[in-house]
Design a protein around this motif. Structure first.
Motif, short mmCIF file in Angstrom:
data_model
loop_
_atom_site.label_atom_id
_atom_site.label_comp_id
_atom_site.label_asym_id
_atom_site.label_seq_id
_atom_site.Cartn_x
_atom_site.Cartn_y
_atom_site.Cartn_z
N PRO A 150 0.83 -1.21 0.00
CA PRO A 150 0.00 0.00 0.00
C PRO A 150 0.86 1.26 0.00
O PRO A 150 1.81 1.39 0.78
CB PRO A 150 -0.81 -0.13 1.29
N GLY A 151 0.54 2.17 -0.91
CA GLY A 151 1.29 3.41 -1.03
C GLY A 151 2.53 3.32 -1.89
O GLY A 151 3.24 4.32 -2.07
N SER A 170 -6.40 4.65 0.47
CA SER A 170 -7.13 5.91 0.61
C SER A 170 -6.89 6.75 -0.64
O SER A 170 -5.91 6.53 -1.37
CB SER A 170 -6.67 6.68 1.84
N GLY A 171 -7.79 7.71 -0.87
CA GLY A 171 -7.64 8.57 -2.02
C GLY A 171 -6.36 9.38 -1.98
O GLY A 171 -5.68 9.55 -3.00
N GLU A 172 -6.01 9.90 -0.81
CA GLU A 172 -4.82 10.72 -0.69
C GLU A 172 -3.56 9.91 -1.00
O GLU A 172 -2.66 10.39 -1.71
CB GLU A 172 -4.73 11.30 0.72
N ALA A 177 0.95 8.18 -4.71
CA ALA A 177 1.61 7.05 -5.37
C ALA A 177 1.55 7.20 -6.89
O ALA A 177 2.52 6.87 -7.59
CB ALA A 177 0.95 5.74 -4.94
N SER A 178 0.42 7.69 -7.42
CA SER A 178 0.31 7.86 -8.87
C SER A 178 1.30 8.90 -9.38
O SER A 178 1.88 8.75 -10.47
CB SER A 178 -1.12 8.25 -9.25
N GLY A 208 -4.77 16.38 -8.65
CA GLY A 208 -3.42 15.84 -8.61
C GLY A 208 -3.31 14.37 -8.92
O GLY A 208 -2.20 13.84 -9.03
N LEU A 209 -4.45 13.68 -9.08
CA LEU A 209 -4.38 12.25 -9.40
C LEU A 209 -3.76 12.06 -10.78
O LEU A 209 -4.21 12.65 -11.76
CB LEU A 209 -5.78 11.63 -9.36
#
Length: 519
Positions: A150-151, A170-172, A177-178, A208-209
């Motif tokens: 994760p992350g 989580s979304g944040e 990570a993206s 920012g995604l």
């Protein structure tokens, strides 16, 4: 009269089949054509939320799923010449976060079989979720599968481009990570979010995604992911049908120069064709599942259904008709239908599991099994169907002519009478006070007996009275086993008459023989 109507229907269906043979473009096996060269690009396959399923239980006809069928789809795509990456979104190894002691041998053996199957599919990387850590992180890591924590980020080669796979809870965390995936050179980014679809939708709208696609990898509950879902937005979001019943196929098309990827809308005709075929298949599924359907008519309907499913599969797996001067991608769900082939090497792992798990469970029951607790004071216990026969011979005769009477035999025929996933709906009083709680002590409780519907009968045997038994069980009793997974086309009003008869809920009309129950 009934025979005459059936003859007309059979003739009509046969005529339809002959017309299809003369015009193969409208059905049946597609005409042989030269293969269409695949454009520059790659193919991604994604699974998620498998919940410990190697395959469907087999209680109903035309059930989707099976790791062997999924493996075949991936292996076939690799024959096309393009790079193929298989990614698993996690929540795949177990079906629940906590296991009872008697479940441990079976579920650990199943998780190992699933891990071996993922290896045969050439798994590139997988995310993890709560349903992967049921036996602890050490057990999961001991399976030796390639993981992205994760992350974290994993960048994979996909021919002339790089695919970044990121995991987050989580979304944040997904946004961060993206962005790191882009910094590490990823041209196309897949976000695996360990959340239900609604939460994933909100995450896809976060500023920012940097992902091109977000996959919701954890359905809200066991029966909340009965369909594939695609939400078209700036960043599309998908949720797969749970329990390994579908794969997501992502076709990437590369332009000569690198640049941003865009979801292609040129699949509209294919989408409409697939939707129309799915409607026809769903209608045939309901007709095929009707109790009492004549076997000849049933076989014809099944043949037509398989033909439609083959047409849909051809449409879904054909190279996408996208322009080659853009960097684009298409999204297609691949339902793993019962008529699809299975990969022999993967299916061999499933057969080995089936052979092992029954012996493991039976040995555990003999060594550690505990009898069910006694009923509370004043409550009834289970006595078995034989205790009902003397006072209710007519009802017993009706029951003996139903499929309920043969429920245990159906497990024995496929060697699953000691599988904990199955046994509860094929015996009477499983895991209930005064019932049966051990696989080695099922004798006398086999089949879906009188007490499965009417409740435990010890007080009724001691003092016969309508007040000591459930006289007319309702739908709520039936759907404990005839649920959306085991019996997806169950309809209470349609099925109920098949278990009734004279002396068992339906009086016989004077001078008219009653219709026999379904066998």
């Amino acid at each position: 009269m009934r025979a005459a109507v059936l003859a007309v229907l059979v003739s009509a269906l046969l005529a339809g089949c002959r017309r299809q043979e003369s015009r193969p473009q409208e059905g049946g096996a597609p005409a042989k054509q030269a293969p269409t060269p695949a454009p520059p690009g790659a193919v991604l396959f994604l699974s998620a939320d498998t919940r410990g399923y190697l395959g469907p239980c087999g209680c109903s006809e035309n059930m989707r799923g099976g790791i062997g069928r999924a493996a075949f789809q991936v292996q076939e795509a690799r024959r096309g010449g393009q790079p193929v990456l298989y990614v698993d979104g996690g929540n795949s190894l177990f079906g629940e976060t906590h296991l009872k002691a008697d479940q441990v041998p079976q579920e650990e053996r199943k998780a190992k079989a699933l891990a071996d199957a993922l290896r045969t599919m050439g798994l590139a990387v997988r995310a993890t979720g709560a349903l992967d850590d049921t036996r602890g992180a050490d057990f999961r890591r001991g399976l030796g599968l390639p993981e992205v924590a994760p992350g974290e980020v994993k960048v994979l080669d996909a021919g002339a481009r790089q695919v970044g796979v990121v995991a987050a809870d989580s979304g944040e965390a997904l946004v961060k990570a993206s962005q790191r995936a882009r910094e590490q050179g990823a041209d196309f980014v897949v976000g695996l979010l360990d959340q239900p679809l609604e939460t994933a939708q909100a995450a896809a709208a976060l500023p920012g995604l940097a992902a091109n696609l977000v996959v919701a990898t954890h359905s809200a509950s066991e029966f909340s992911a009965e369909e594939n879902r695609l939400v078209r937005s700036d960043v599309p979001v998908v949720a797969l049908q749970s329990k390994g019943r579908s794969l997501l196929r992502v076709d990437l098309t590369y332009a000569a120069a690198k640049g941003p990827f865009a979801l292609q809308a040129s699949q509209g005709d294919v989408d409409r064709e697939v939707a129309a075929l799915e409607q026809r298949i769903a209608l045939l599924d309901k007709e095929i599942a009707l109790p009492g359907l004549d076997p000849k008519l049933k076989a014809l309907k099944q043949g037509k259904r398989d033909e439609l499913a083959a047409r849909r599969q051809t449409a879904l797996t054909a190279p996408p008709a996208t322009a080659t001067d853009v960097n684009g991608f298409t999204l297609r769900f691949l339902p793993l239908e019962s008529n699809l082939p299975t990969a022999p090497d993967t299916q061999a792992l499933v057969k080995a599991y089936d052979a092992d798990v029954g012996a493991l469970n039976l040995a555990w029951a003999k060594a550690h099994g505990q009898d069910c607790p006694l009923p509370a004071k004043g409550q009834s216990g289970f006595v078995g169907s034989a205790a009902c026969a003397d006072c209710h011979p007519d009802a017993t005769a009706v029951w003996e002519g139903t499929k309920h009477h043969h429920a245990w035999a159906t497990l024995e025929e496929v060697g699953k009478q000691h599988h904990l996933n199955c046994v509860g709906c094929h015996v009477t009083g499983w895991q209930q006070p005064g019932g049966v709680c051990r696989l080695d002590k099922v004798a006398g409780r086999e089949d879906v007996g009188c007490e499965s519907c009417h409740g435990p009968g010890s007080r009724h045997v001691d003092a016969p009275s309508p007040k000591t038994i459930v006289g007319k069980p309702g739908q709520a009793v039936c759907v404990t086993c005839h649920n959306t997974e085991n019996s997806p086309h169950f309809d209470f009003a349609t099925y109920l008459p098949r278990v009734l008869g004279p002396g068992h809920g339906r009086p016989e009309k004077s001078g008219q023989a009653a219709e026999p129950p379904s066998k």
